[in-house]
Design an enzyme around this catalytic site. Structure first.
Site, mmCIF file in Angstrom:
data_model
loop_
_atom_site.group_PDB
_atom_site.id
_atom_site.type_symbol
_atom_site.label_atom_id
_atom_site.label_comp_id
_atom_site.label_asym_id
_atom_site.label_seq_id
_atom_site.Cartn_x
_atom_site.Cartn_y
_atom_site.Cartn_z
ATOM 1 N N ARG A 189 40.931 37.765 7.155
ATOM 2 C CA ARG A 189 39.553 38.151 6.835
ATOM 3 C C ARG A 189 38.580 37.570 7.861
ATOM 4 O O ARG A 189 37.559 38.174 8.174
ATOM 5 C CB ARG A 189 39.175 37.677 5.429
ATOM 6 N N ARG B 210 48.898 29.124 5.091
ATOM 7 C CA ARG B 210 49.920 28.092 5.276
ATOM 8 C C ARG B 210 51.238 28.688 5.764
ATOM 9 O O ARG B 210 51.842 28.200 6.716
ATOM 10 C CB ARG B 210 50.166 27.343 3.963
ATOM 11 N N ILE B 211 51.686 29.749 5.087
ATOM 12 C CA ILE B 211 52.975 30.343 5.450
ATOM 13 C C ILE B 211 52.867 31.068 6.786
ATOM 14 O O ILE B 211 53.774 30.987 7.631
ATOM 15 C CB ILE B 211 53.465 31.287 4.336
ATOM 16 N N HIS C 120 63.806 39.581 -3.006
ATOM 17 C CA HIS C 120 62.705 38.626 -3.214
ATOM 18 C C HIS C 120 63.248 37.206 -3.330
ATOM 19 O O HIS C 120 63.070 36.521 -4.339
ATOM 20 C CB HIS C 120 61.897 39.003 -4.454
ATOM 21 N N ARG D 275 53.738 40.438 -0.395
ATOM 22 C CA ARG D 275 53.726 41.185 -1.653
ATOM 23 C C ARG D 275 53.995 42.655 -1.369
ATOM 24 O O ARG D 275 53.472 43.223 -0.407
ATOM 25 C CB ARG D 275 52.366 41.058 -2.349
ATOM 26 N N GLU E 268 59.249 45.881 -8.215
ATOM 27 C CA GLU E 268 60.446 45.043 -8.346
ATOM 28 C C GLU E 268 60.902 44.955 -9.796
ATOM 29 O O GLU E 268 60.067 44.929 -10.701
ATOM 30 C CB GLU E 268 60.143 43.638 -7.813
ATOM 31 N N ASP F 274 61.496 41.698 1.884
ATOM 32 C CA ASP F 274 61.911 40.795 0.815
ATOM 33 C C ASP F 274 61.162 41.100 -0.474
ATOM 34 O O ASP F 274 61.492 40.557 -1.522
ATOM 35 C CB ASP F 274 61.652 39.336 1.227
#
Length: 324
Positions: free
Chosen positions: A179, A158-159, A283, A236, A265, A260
């Site tokens: 994939r 989606r992103i 982030h 990530r 973190e 980001d």
């Protein structure tokens, strides 16, 4: 909704959670809290009562096993690698996440981070704020530009789609690695990440975390991206070999990076802070008031839908077949 259908159903929140989600859960369920998702902290009362979890922290197999009446884990965030979804599926526990409501916000952030990286906009603003425009004259021309770039997206979900649509509108050619190929997008597909990096000079990582993607952006991928290469990570931190990225930035193997997310973190390596060709954000991809409230609502709505209708709104793939 008739609150009598959910009130009395115990939902456990381990650690922190968005305040709006807490308010919704407290109003519509019986809210229980725990300092952290540690199986050794689960009391006998919790073990007997808890039927749902709402969380934005690690929920491992031991914690799931400590709650024998658990039915659903509502994860705050589209990424759910902190939840052992495979174990939950084996135990018949539903897992949900919060996609869609943050898609546009994260895609906007990715484009902004890319612009910051190539055009040095934060540094230019600092130049003005520090009075250097008055003292020293105009900010030096940025060495980078979006013009003439070819973009590769690692993760055409989606992103990834939303980022691709935005950058295509900028007039940039788009390619991607997943994939498997996606049928309904017009962009060039590469069946390996290394192949994608070799074909583009701008790589944007939107891939989820987990074992399959751990350190997928490695020295070979960065080398393939080339000395004019720009790497942006909005997915990530675990998907990147951070030490290899730092070396590539230091020795000029790639041109620049915009990050980001990070491996540990909120701890960012001093070496990353030191390089001038990295644009760094804490982030904040989905961190607007409106988007985070929408995510909080979806956490609560998933819980309500599960206990009232017997099915969630946004199950993750691993638990899509789980039923009440």
């Amino acid at each position: 909704m008739d609150l009598s259908e959910t009130q009395g159903t115990a939902i456990l929140v381990p650690g922190r959670l968005h305040p709006h989600a807490l308010e919704r859960i407290d109003a519509e369920f019986e809210l229980l809290t725990l300092e952290q998702a540690d199986a050794t902290l689960v009391t006998e009362e919790m073990a007997a009562k808890v039927r749902g979890i709402a969380s934005m922290t690690v929920v491992d197999a031991a914690f799931i096993d400590a709650l024998p009446n658990l039915e659903i884990i509502a994860n705050f965030g589209v990424g759910y690698d902190a939840v052992d979804a495979a174990h939950a599926a084996r135990k018949g526990v539903m897992v949900t996440n919060t996609p869609d409501v943050l898609t546009d916000e994260v895609a906007d952030t990715a484009v902004g981070l890319l612009l910051n990286t190539v055009r040095e906009l934060p540094r230019a603003e600092a130049w003005l704020r520090e009075g250097r425009w008055v003292r020293e004259g105009a900010y030096p021309f940025s060495r980078g530009s979006l013009r003439g770039r070819t973009v590769g997206i690692f993760g055409m979900g989606r992103i990834g789609r939303a980022i691709a649509q935005r950058l295509a509108a900028f007039g940039l050619p788009i390619a991607y690695h997943n994939r498997r190929a996606v049928d309904d997008v017009p962009y060039a597909y590469h069946d390996t990440l290394l192949g994608l990096a070799s074909a583009v000079d701008t790589l944007i990582c939107v891939a989820p975390g987990g074992e399959e993607t751990s350190k997928a952006i490695n020295e070979a991928v960065l080398k393939a991206l080339g000395s004019n290469g720009v790497f942006v990570n909005i997915g990530r931190g675990s998907t990147v070999d951070e030490a290899a990225l730092i070396r590539a930035l230091e020795d000029g193997s790639i041109f620049a990076a915009g990050l980001d997310v990070f491996e540990d973190e909120p701890n960012v390596p001093e070496a990353l802070l030191a390089v001038e060709n990295a644009s760094l954000l804490p982030h904040v991809g989905s961190a607007s008031v409106a988007t985070r409230q929408g995510m909080a609502d979806l956490v609560a709505d998933n819980l309500v839908s599960w206990f009232v209708k017997g099915q969630p709104i946004t199950p993750v793939p691993e638990t899509a077949s789980v039923t009440r």
